[in-house]
Design a protein around this motif. Sequence first.
Motif, short mmCIF file in Angstrom:
data_model
loop_
_atom_site.label_atom_id
_atom_site.label_comp_id
_atom_site.label_asym_id
_atom_site.label_seq_id
_atom_site.Cartn_x
_atom_site.Cartn_y
_atom_site.Cartn_z
N TRP A 105 29.13 53.19 31.38
CA TRP A 105 29.51 51.86 31.87
C TRP A 105 29.22 51.73 33.35
CZ3 TRP A 105 33.10 50.25 35.52
CH2 TRP A 105 33.31 48.87 35.58
N MET A 106 29.56 52.76 34.12
CA MET A 106 29.29 52.73 35.56
C MET A 106 27.80 52.57 35.85
SD MET A 106 31.95 55.71 36.82
CE MET A 106 31.32 55.69 38.51
N LYS A 107 27.00 53.27 35.06
CA LYS A 107 25.54 53.19 35.24
C LYS A 107 25.04 51.80 34.93
CE LYS A 107 21.24 55.47 33.83
NZ LYS A 107 20.66 56.55 33.00
N SER A 108 25.64 51.18 33.90
CA SER A 108 25.22 49.82 33.53
C SER A 108 25.57 48.81 34.59
CB SER A 108 25.86 49.41 32.20
OG SER A 108 27.26 49.18 32.35
N GLN A 109 26.63 49.06 35.33
CA GLN A 109 27.04 48.15 36.40
C GLN A 109 26.11 48.24 37.60
OE1 GLN A 109 29.73 45.86 35.81
NE2 GLN A 109 29.14 46.79 33.84
N PRO A 153 36.79 48.87 30.89
CA PRO A 153 36.86 49.11 32.34
C PRO A 153 38.25 48.82 32.88
CG PRO A 153 35.67 47.08 31.85
CD PRO A 153 35.90 47.76 30.53
N PHE A 209 34.96 51.61 25.21
CA PHE A 209 35.35 51.83 26.60
C PHE A 209 35.77 50.50 27.21
CE2 PHE A 209 34.28 51.58 31.13
CZ PHE A 209 35.14 52.57 31.60
N GLN A 230 31.44 57.78 28.07
CA GLN A 230 31.51 56.33 27.94
C GLN A 230 31.74 55.66 29.29
OE1 GLN A 230 34.67 55.89 25.05
NE2 GLN A 230 33.26 56.02 23.29
N ALA A 231 32.63 56.27 30.08
CA ALA A 231 32.92 55.70 31.41
C ALA A 231 31.70 55.76 32.32
CB ALA A 231 34.09 56.45 32.03
#
Length: 306
Positions: free
Chosen positions: A300-304, A258, A256, A296-297
Amino acid sequence: MTVRFDGRVAIVTGAGNGLGRCHALELASRGAKVVVNDLGGARDGSGASSAAAQEVVAAIEAMGGEAMAHGANVAKFDEVQDMVQKAMDKWGRVDILINNAGILRDKTFSKMEIEDFRLVMDVHVMGSVNCTKAVWEIMREQNYGRIVMTTSSSGLYGNFGQSNYGAAKLALVGLMNTLVQEGHKNDIRVNALAPVAATRMTEDIFPQELLAMFRPEAVTAGALVLCHEEAPNRTILCAGAGGYATARVFETEGVFLPGEEQTPEAVVQAWDTICDTGRQSELEAGIKQSEKFLGQAMAWMKSQKG
């Protein structure tokens, strides 16, 4: 387990010669009533004759079986509908369809006339579509159907001089994949056969001393597995010379990127990871790819946010 087809009605296209003839005879020997379809043309699609199909019917009747011949051009839907109606009039059901009819117009793409491409697509793709469409509602109403598409290594992997044939044969895999989903609730199972056999379609490819190894009967053994009561579903079975294997489409896990990294340069930089087969998987429907990328997106958003 003994593979039998007692009480079943099968339509085999292109059954006057080669693989189709072998499929029809073996189905009949195992109890099926068989529609022997063959336009009776040459391997390039020219000409027409009912003699080959009638000979197969005679052979089936001589062994005590039931069969009828029909010369429908599979590329013409009205002729296919007539064939299916005659089968229904005679036997009242259609349980099995083996889409086997095909032609060759081999040339390199640069030398190929567009009409040669179109004709091969019409016979292989639209021929299979026409026959499948003509039996689909019958199979839905009786809650039973077994359909075999005939694909090819030319479609799965490519073959020099067969751009038209390869395109047509891979298209049938795509048709299978969707029909599997739409036919599931009515027990309509759709599979694909990728054969290699010594027939008039392949007589120019193999040395004469090797042709004996590529018996049509070896391929037919696989074809009958794909259309009997306990058949698999959404399987590409490759068969030839006594060898049997399955072919499957896998997709890598990928990466993924960003928003600000969604550039050609970033894709190139991540290429090895994108192509890494270590975490590949077989997706059972196109929507699963969308779900994977969305997942996947969201990860990633959750990790941010974390």
